[in-house]
Motif scaffolding. Sequence first.
Motif, short mmCIF file in Angstrom:
data_model
loop_
_atom_site.label_atom_id
_atom_site.label_comp_id
_atom_site.label_asym_id
_atom_site.label_seq_id
_atom_site.Cartn_x
_atom_site.Cartn_y
_atom_site.Cartn_z
N ALA A 72 0.84 -1.20 0.00
CA ALA A 72 0.00 0.00 0.00
C ALA A 72 0.88 1.25 0.00
O ALA A 72 0.59 2.22 0.69
CB ALA A 72 -0.93 -0.01 1.21
N ALA A 73 1.94 1.21 -0.77
CA ALA A 73 2.93 2.29 -0.68
C ALA A 73 3.08 3.07 -1.98
O ALA A 73 4.07 3.74 -2.19
CB ALA A 73 4.29 1.69 -0.26
N HIS A 74 2.09 2.98 -2.86
CA HIS A 74 2.24 3.62 -4.17
C HIS A 74 1.85 5.10 -4.16
O HIS A 74 2.27 5.86 -5.01
CB HIS A 74 1.37 2.89 -5.20
CG HIS A 74 -0.08 2.91 -4.85
ND1 HIS A 74 -0.56 2.17 -3.78
CD2 HIS A 74 -1.12 3.59 -5.35
CE1 HIS A 74 -1.85 2.39 -3.67
NE2 HIS A 74 -2.23 3.25 -4.60
N LEU A 75 1.05 5.51 -3.13
CA LEU A 75 0.46 6.86 -3.17
C LEU A 75 1.50 7.98 -3.24
O LEU A 75 1.34 8.93 -3.98
CB LEU A 75 -0.42 7.09 -1.94
CG LEU A 75 -1.86 6.58 -2.03
CD1 LEU A 75 -2.61 6.95 -0.75
CD2 LEU A 75 -2.56 7.13 -3.25
N GLY A 76 2.54 7.86 -2.44
CA GLY A 76 3.52 8.94 -2.39
C GLY A 76 4.65 8.77 -3.39
O GLY A 76 5.68 9.44 -3.30
N MET A 77 4.47 7.85 -4.34
CA MET A 77 5.55 7.59 -5.29
C MET A 77 5.01 7.62 -6.72
O MET A 77 4.72 6.58 -7.31
CB MET A 77 6.21 6.25 -4.98
CG MET A 77 6.91 6.29 -3.64
SD MET A 77 7.65 4.74 -3.17
CE MET A 77 7.05 4.61 -1.50
N PRO A 78 4.85 8.82 -7.28
CA PRO A 78 4.25 8.94 -8.60
C PRO A 78 5.08 8.26 -9.69
O PRO A 78 4.54 7.83 -10.70
CB PRO A 78 4.16 10.45 -8.82
CG PRO A 78 5.09 11.07 -7.84
CD PRO A 78 5.23 10.10 -6.69
N ASN A 79 6.39 8.17 -9.47
CA ASN A 79 7.27 7.54 -10.47
C ASN A 79 7.49 6.06 -10.15
O ASN A 79 8.60 5.54 -10.19
CB ASN A 79 8.61 8.27 -10.53
CG ASN A 79 9.11 8.63 -9.14
OD1 ASN A 79 8.46 8.32 -8.14
ND2 ASN A 79 10.26 9.26 -9.07
N MET A 80 6.39 5.39 -9.81
CA MET A 80 6.45 4.01 -9.34
C MET A 80 7.09 3.06 -10.36
O MET A 80 7.82 2.15 -10.00
CB MET A 80 5.04 3.54 -9.00
CG MET A 80 4.97 2.35 -8.11
SD MET A 80 5.70 2.73 -6.51
CE MET A 80 5.45 1.22 -5.64
N ALA A 81 6.78 3.27 -11.65
CA ALA A 81 7.32 2.35 -12.66
C ALA A 81 8.85 2.37 -12.63
O ALA A 81 9.51 1.33 -12.63
CB ALA A 81 6.81 2.73 -14.04
#
Length: 198
Positions: free
Chosen positions: A142-151
Amino acid sequence: MTSPTSPIALVQEVHGRLRQASDKDYYLPADRDEHSRLDMQHQTLKLTMNSLYAQRELVKSTLARKDRRTTLLDVGTGSGVWAIEMAEEFPNTDVTGIDIVPPDVLSRPSTIIPSNCVLKVADGTTEIKKYHEAFDIIHFRAAHLGMPNMARILLEDSADALIPGGLLLLVHCVPIILKDDLSAYPVTDEGKPEYVFC
Ligand SMILES: C[S@@+](CC[C@H](N)C(=O)[O-])C[C@H]1O[C@@H](n2cnc3c(N)ncnc32)[C@H](O)[C@@H]1O
């Protein structure tokens, strides 16, 4: 907790709740109430999976090696509860949990951080790329919210930070409310019958 930065500078008050001050993309609170919510979510996920993690045999064989200590990075660790429990389950693994705000565990006197677990303040968007072939497992829950450059974080930074053959564990929660017969409530618009706020 190891961090050269004052915890006070890392959060700001917004409408009576604390919110982290460094990442404009992450909008959930960062205070004890939020960490209690995350701990409850942690218990729910644990019950759902009957374990701290999926792919049980793969995780165990990756971490429980006899020839050397192993390493695990938990990105966006929140209260740190998953990292702490993984360190307890795998005493031969050095666990690092990072988050942009300090985990709340130190203000809970009953929480004991095992000696093979370090929780520190660091930003996943810049921290992971500092490592090369350093971790047997990297975990995002559940850690994607603060990481817009996830890819990029997953495909470049994490891939490079993993020891060859290491595991990338991703957990993404989609809340579904179940009826007594375990069928899911239908997704309906607000104001319509059977609308569920989740
Ligand atoms: C929804 S919480 C999930 C916490 C934990 N993984 C869990 O499952 O209990 C997301 C966490 O990611 C952290 N976070 C957001 N952006 C981050 C970033 N750029 N680097 C590190 N952590 C971040 C937040 O502070 C928050 O603690």
